[in-house]
Scaffold this motif. Structure first.
Motif, PDB file in Angstrom:
ATOM      1  N   THR A  39       0.857  -1.186   0.000  1.00  0.00           N
ATOM      2  CA  THR A  39       0.000   0.000   0.000  1.00  0.00           C
ATOM      3  C   THR A  39       0.894   1.238   0.000  1.00  0.00           C
ATOM      4  OG1 THR A  39      -0.164   0.294   2.400  1.00  0.00           O
ATOM      5  CG2 THR A  39      -1.671  -1.309   1.389  1.00  0.00           C
ATOM      6  N   ASP A  40       0.284   2.389   0.172  1.00  0.00           N
ATOM      7  CA  ASP A  40       1.058   3.634   0.175  1.00  0.00           C
ATOM      8  C   ASP A  40       1.900   3.804   1.430  1.00  0.00           C
ATOM      9  OD1 ASP A  40      -0.213   4.089  -2.196  1.00  0.00           O
ATOM     10  OD2 ASP A  40      -1.569   5.639  -1.434  1.00  0.00           O
ATOM     11  N   ASP A  41       1.611   3.008   2.477  1.00  0.00           N
ATOM     12  CA  ASP A  41       2.364   3.165   3.715  1.00  0.00           C
ATOM     13  C   ASP A  41       2.640   1.843   4.426  1.00  0.00           C
ATOM     14  OD1 ASP A  41      -0.158   2.543   4.593  1.00  0.00           O
ATOM     15  OD2 ASP A  41      -0.533   4.474   5.562  1.00  0.00           O
ATOM     16  N   SER A  42       2.512   0.719   3.724  1.00  0.00           N
ATOM     17  CA  SER A  42       2.799  -0.572   4.344  1.00  0.00           C
ATOM     18  C   SER A  42       3.272  -1.574   3.299  1.00  0.00           C
ATOM     19  CB  SER A  42       1.558  -1.129   5.058  1.00  0.00           C
ATOM     20  OG  SER A  42       0.539  -1.441   4.119  1.00  0.00           O
ATOM     21  N   CYS A  43       3.916  -2.636   3.790  1.00  0.00           N
ATOM     22  CA  CYS A  43       4.429  -3.698   2.919  1.00  0.00           C
ATOM     23  C   CYS A  43       4.248  -5.024   3.657  1.00  0.00           C
ATOM     24  CB  CYS A  43       5.898  -3.450   2.594  1.00  0.00           C
ATOM     25  SG  CYS A  43       6.606  -4.570   1.367  1.00  0.00           S
ATOM     26  N   GLN A  44       3.102  -5.643   3.465  1.00  0.00           N
ATOM     27  CA  GLN A  44       2.731  -6.829   4.218  1.00  0.00           C
ATOM     28  C   GLN A  44       3.067  -8.086   3.417  1.00  0.00           C
ATOM     29  OE1 GLN A  44       0.721  -7.084   7.272  1.00  0.00           O
ATOM     30  NE2 GLN A  44       1.131  -4.934   7.653  1.00  0.00           N
ATOM     31  N   VAL A  45       4.056  -8.853   3.898  1.00  0.00           N
ATOM     32  CA  VAL A  45       4.406 -10.142   3.316  1.00  0.00           C
ATOM     33  C   VAL A  45       3.751 -11.222   4.160  1.00  0.00           C
ATOM     34  CG1 VAL A  45       6.295 -11.657   2.608  1.00  0.00           C
ATOM     35  CG2 VAL A  45       6.588  -9.173   2.519  1.00  0.00           C
ATOM     36  N   ALA A  46       3.194 -12.247   3.514  1.00  0.00           N
ATOM     37  CA  ALA A  46       2.395 -13.244   4.232  1.00  0.00           C
ATOM     38  C   ALA A  46       3.175 -13.976   5.309  1.00  0.00           C
ATOM     39  CB  ALA A  46       1.807 -14.252   3.237  1.00  0.00           C
ATOM     40  N   ALA A  47       4.499 -14.043   5.182  1.00  0.00           N
ATOM     41  CA  ALA A  47       5.328 -14.657   6.219  1.00  0.00           C
ATOM     42  C   ALA A  47       6.700 -14.023   6.161  1.00  0.00           C
ATOM     43  CB  ALA A  47       5.424 -16.174   6.019  1.00  0.00           C
ATOM     44  N   ALA A  48       7.393 -14.041   7.276  1.00  0.00           N
ATOM     45  CA  ALA A  48       8.740 -13.463   7.341  1.00  0.00           C
ATOM     46  C   ALA A  48       9.810 -14.496   7.068  1.00  0.00           C
ATOM     47  CB  ALA A  48       8.974 -12.836   8.708  1.00  0.00           C
ATOM     48  N   THR A  49       9.394 -15.747   6.762  1.00  0.00           N
ATOM     49  CA  THR A  49      10.330 -16.813   6.448  1.00  0.00           C
ATOM     50  C   THR A  49       9.774 -17.651   5.305  1.00  0.00           C
ATOM     51  OG1 THR A  49       9.347 -18.392   8.009  1.00  0.00           O
ATOM     52  CG2 THR A  49      11.111 -16.956   8.844  1.00  0.00           C
ATOM     53  N   ALA A  50      10.664 -18.394   4.672  1.00  0.00           N
ATOM     54  CA  ALA A  50      10.270 -19.353   3.645  1.00  0.00           C
ATOM     55  C   ALA A  50      11.331 -20.439   3.570  1.00  0.00           C
ATOM     56  CB  ALA A  50      10.120 -18.673   2.282  1.00  0.00           C
ATOM     57  N   PRO A  51      10.965 -21.646   3.141  1.00  0.00           N
ATOM     58  CA  PRO A  51      11.977 -22.690   2.948  1.00  0.00           C
ATOM     59  C   PRO A  51      12.847 -22.359   1.738  1.00  0.00           C
ATOM     60  CG  PRO A  51       9.728 -23.586   3.037  1.00  0.00           C
ATOM     61  CD  PRO A  51       9.604 -22.126   2.839  1.00  0.00           C
ATOM     62  N   SER A  52      14.103 -22.788   1.763  1.00  0.00           N
ATOM     63  CA  SER A  52      14.983 -22.554   0.625  1.00  0.00           C
ATOM     64  C   SER A  52      14.473 -23.286  -0.614  1.00  0.00           C
ATOM     65  CB  SER A  52      16.404 -23.004   0.960  1.00  0.00           C
ATOM     66  OG  SER A  52      16.432 -24.377   1.318  1.00  0.00           O
ATOM     67  N   GLY A  53      14.807 -22.745  -1.763  1.00  0.00           N
ATOM     68  CA  GLY A  53      14.330 -23.284  -3.037  1.00  0.00           C
ATOM     69  C   GLY A  53      13.679 -22.187  -3.857  1.00  0.00           C
ATOM     70  N   THR A  54      12.805 -22.579  -4.736  1.00  0.00           N
ATOM     71  CA  THR A  54      12.087 -21.611  -5.561  1.00  0.00           C
ATOM     72  C   THR A  54      10.977 -20.961  -4.754  1.00  0.00           C
ATOM     73  OG1 THR A  54      12.547 -22.877  -7.573  1.00  0.00           O
ATOM     74  CG2 THR A  54      10.763 -21.261  -7.683  1.00  0.00           C
ATOM     75  N   VAL A  55      11.068 -19.644  -4.582  1.00  0.00           N
ATOM     76  CA  VAL A  55      10.092 -18.892  -3.785  1.00  0.00           C
ATOM     77  C   VAL A  55       9.412 -17.871  -4.694  1.00  0.00           C
ATOM     78  CG1 VAL A  55       9.744 -17.383  -1.792  1.00  0.00           C
ATOM     79  CG2 VAL A  55      11.490 -19.184  -1.710  1.00  0.00           C
ATOM     80  N   THR A  56       8.081 -17.820  -4.619  1.00  0.00           N
ATOM     81  CA  THR A  56       7.296 -16.872  -5.417  1.00  0.00           C
ATOM     82  C   THR A  56       6.633 -15.860  -4.495  1.00  0.00           C
ATOM     83  OG1 THR A  56       6.828 -18.539  -7.110  1.00  0.00           O
ATOM     84  CG2 THR A  56       5.398 -16.595  -7.058  1.00  0.00           C
ATOM     85  N   PHE A  57       6.859 -14.585  -4.775  1.00  0.00           N
ATOM     86  CA  PHE A  57       6.187 -13.495  -4.069  1.00  0.00           C
ATOM     87  C   PHE A  57       5.131 -12.934  -5.016  1.00  0.00           C
ATOM     88  CE2 PHE A  57      10.467 -13.772  -2.403  1.00  0.00           C
ATOM     89  CZ  PHE A  57      10.306 -13.650  -1.036  1.00  0.00           C
ATOM     90  N   SER A  58       3.865 -13.091  -4.667  1.00  0.00           N
ATOM     91  CA  SER A  58       2.768 -12.547  -5.467  1.00  0.00           C
ATOM     92  C   SER A  58       2.379 -11.193  -4.882  1.00  0.00           C
ATOM     93  CB  SER A  58       1.575 -13.499  -5.478  1.00  0.00           C
ATOM     94  OG  SER A  58       1.891 -14.674  -6.190  1.00  0.00           O
ATOM     95  N   VAL A  59       2.782 -10.130  -5.570  1.00  0.00           N
ATOM     96  CA  VAL A  59       2.672  -8.769  -5.037  1.00  0.00           C
ATOM     97  C   VAL A  59       1.434  -8.090  -5.601  1.00  0.00           C
ATOM     98  CG1 VAL A  59       3.865  -6.582  -4.706  1.00  0.00           C
ATOM     99  CG2 VAL A  59       5.200  -8.685  -5.021  1.00  0.00           C
ATOM    100  N   THR A  60       0.564  -7.619  -4.716  1.00  0.00           N
ATOM    101  CA  THR A  60      -0.623  -6.863  -5.109  1.00  0.00           C
ATOM    102  C   THR A  60      -0.520  -5.450  -4.564  1.00  0.00           C
ATOM    103  OG1 THR A  60      -2.024  -8.837  -5.123  1.00  0.00           O
ATOM    104  CG2 THR A  60      -3.137  -6.704  -4.955  1.00  0.00           C
ATOM    105  N   ASN A  61      -0.695  -4.478  -5.437  1.00  0.00           N
ATOM    106  CA  ASN A  61      -0.669  -3.075  -5.024  1.00  0.00           C
ATOM    107  C   ASN A  61      -2.081  -2.644  -4.655  1.00  0.00           C
ATOM    108  OD1 ASN A  61      -0.343  -0.360  -4.646  1.00  0.00           O
ATOM    109  ND2 ASN A  61       0.504   0.081  -6.664  1.00  0.00           N
ATOM    110  N   SER A  62      -2.335  -2.500  -3.367  1.00  0.00           N
ATOM    111  CA  SER A  62      -3.643  -2.077  -2.874  1.00  0.00           C
ATOM    112  C   SER A  62      -3.678  -0.594  -2.533  1.00  0.00           C
ATOM    113  CB  SER A  62      -4.019  -2.895  -1.629  1.00  0.00           C
ATOM    114  OG  SER A  62      -4.129  -4.269  -1.944  1.00  0.00           O
TER     115      SER A  62
END
Length: 385
Positions: A39-62
């Protein structure tokens, strides 16, 4: 240039104003597929960790501003991957192959300011990170070829920057104006690599319109303005001493870039995301005519970005054909279509100035960039599967 490399990537800039912790609820199901709400004043990632390997971040601009999303190395400087120019209401994916370690996630609302950053950890999954078997051979070949390309382009960039700086300091403006777009093409071909060094890019390639408060206007575009002052109302030309200082710093930074690229290597996702990043550069500044505001030599930059993206794709083609031959064919077709439109604007060994293009021609170029961007954005996921 990408408008990200200002205070967000400054050396030691770890504490950012207005940061929002990445403490949104974890996405259900796949721990390697994380939703990001910007958003205009936040950046919310669904988790602060992920397992190693191929990681996909699906980013939506709200939010209401154009946004960008990055994954940075533990030093806060090295850009591991990025998606740019995410308009309000739009979503884009960033696909990376991440080894165990500490990183930062970051959003940049409005593509200006310090950005919104939070720590991000990749936990060892016990699985191999990166390609294996025949795939590894394809990636190793692509990495070797692309590293050689980067070294060659920085060799040429350094040599031509030296000639450009010599002409600028000698007051040979006509010669400098001729050398400027030719030298710039070598920067544009490897722009995403150059931008990965967050201490160099703001000094070398910042546009005046994108400067942060208190940021000095230096580098290529500062000299561009002095060489083509016609569009600058009430402009006062630099003195010979001021010119020399800017030119010498540009050359020194180019030498640093040249030295840093001597031993670089690249993973498959770095190469493919770099290709998409170069196309984003075209959409963000070149096709709009904003990058070379003073000289209007945008089509040289346009061609440089396309050249670099094509080389990256060509290096990965053996692997991509194995993984998704249909996608490879689509990319091939759209590169050819875009190049045909660019070729129509050639003038001698270069291009017409951007102000000579009609609105229809600009729209055709923009449409062709979008048509190529769509399949190219799928390449990383394809080569990593």
């Amino acid at each position: 240039m990408i408008r990200k490399t200002t205070a967000l990537l400054a050396v030691g800039a770890f504490a950012l104003t207005g940061c929002t912790e990445n403490n949104a609820a974890p996405a259900a199901g796949d721990a390697r597929h994380l939703a990001v709400t910007a958003t205009d004043d936040s950046c919310q990632v669904a988790a602060a960790t992920a397992p190693s390997g191929t990681v996909t971040f699906s980013v939506t601009n709200s939010g209401s501003k154009v946004n960008e999303f990055y994954v940075l190395g533990s030093d806060g400087l090295r850009i591991i991957g990025e998606v740019e120019n995410i308009g309000p209401g739009l979503s884009r994916d960033l696909v990376l192959s991440l080894a165990p370690g500490e990183y930062f996630s970051a959003c940049k609302p409005g593509m200006v300011g310090e950005g919104i950053r939070a720590p991000f950890s990749v936990i060892d999954s016990g699985e191999q990170v990166g390609p294996a078997g025949d795939d590894k051979q394809f990636v190793d070949q692509a990495s070797t070829a692309y590293a050689g390309y980067v070294k060659d382009q920085t060799d040429q960039l350094l040599a031509k920057t030296q000639k450009f700086v010599t002409a600028v300091k000698a007051g040979k403006d006509d010669e400098a104006r001729t050398l400027y777009p030719d030298a710039r093409m070598h920067w544009e071909r490897i722009e995403t690599v150059a931008e990965s060094f967050g201490d160099l890019d703001p000094r070398m390639d910042a546009r005046e319109a994108d400067l942060e408060k208190g940021q000095a206007f230096t580098g290529w575009h500062r000299l561009e303005k002095d060489l083509w002052p016609a569009r600058a109302t009430g402009y006062t030309a630099m003195t010979s001493a001021e010119r020399a200082k800017i030119a010498d710093t540009l050359l020194a930074d180019t030498k640093t870039l040249h030295q840093r690229t001597r031993t670089m290597s690249f993973t498959a996702d770095e190469i493919s995301n770099g290709a998409k990043g170069l196309l984003d550069e075209v959409a963000a500044g070149k096709v709009t005519g904003e990058e070379e505001y003073w000289s209007r030599t945008d089509l040289y930059d346009f061609q440089g970005n396309i050249d670099g993206a094509r080389v990256a794709w060509e290096g990965l083609r053996p692997l991509l054909k194995k993984k998704d031959a249909t996608l490879d064919g689509q990319i091939d077709k759209e590169f050819a279509n875009l190049q045909q439109l660019l070729d129509a604007q050639k003038q001698g060994a270069g291009f017409v100035t951007y102000d000579k293009l009609s609105k229809e021609q600009v729209k055709d170029l923009s449409d062709a960039v979008n048509a190529l961007s769509e399949p190219l954005s799928k390449m990383t996921a394809a080569v990593l599967k």
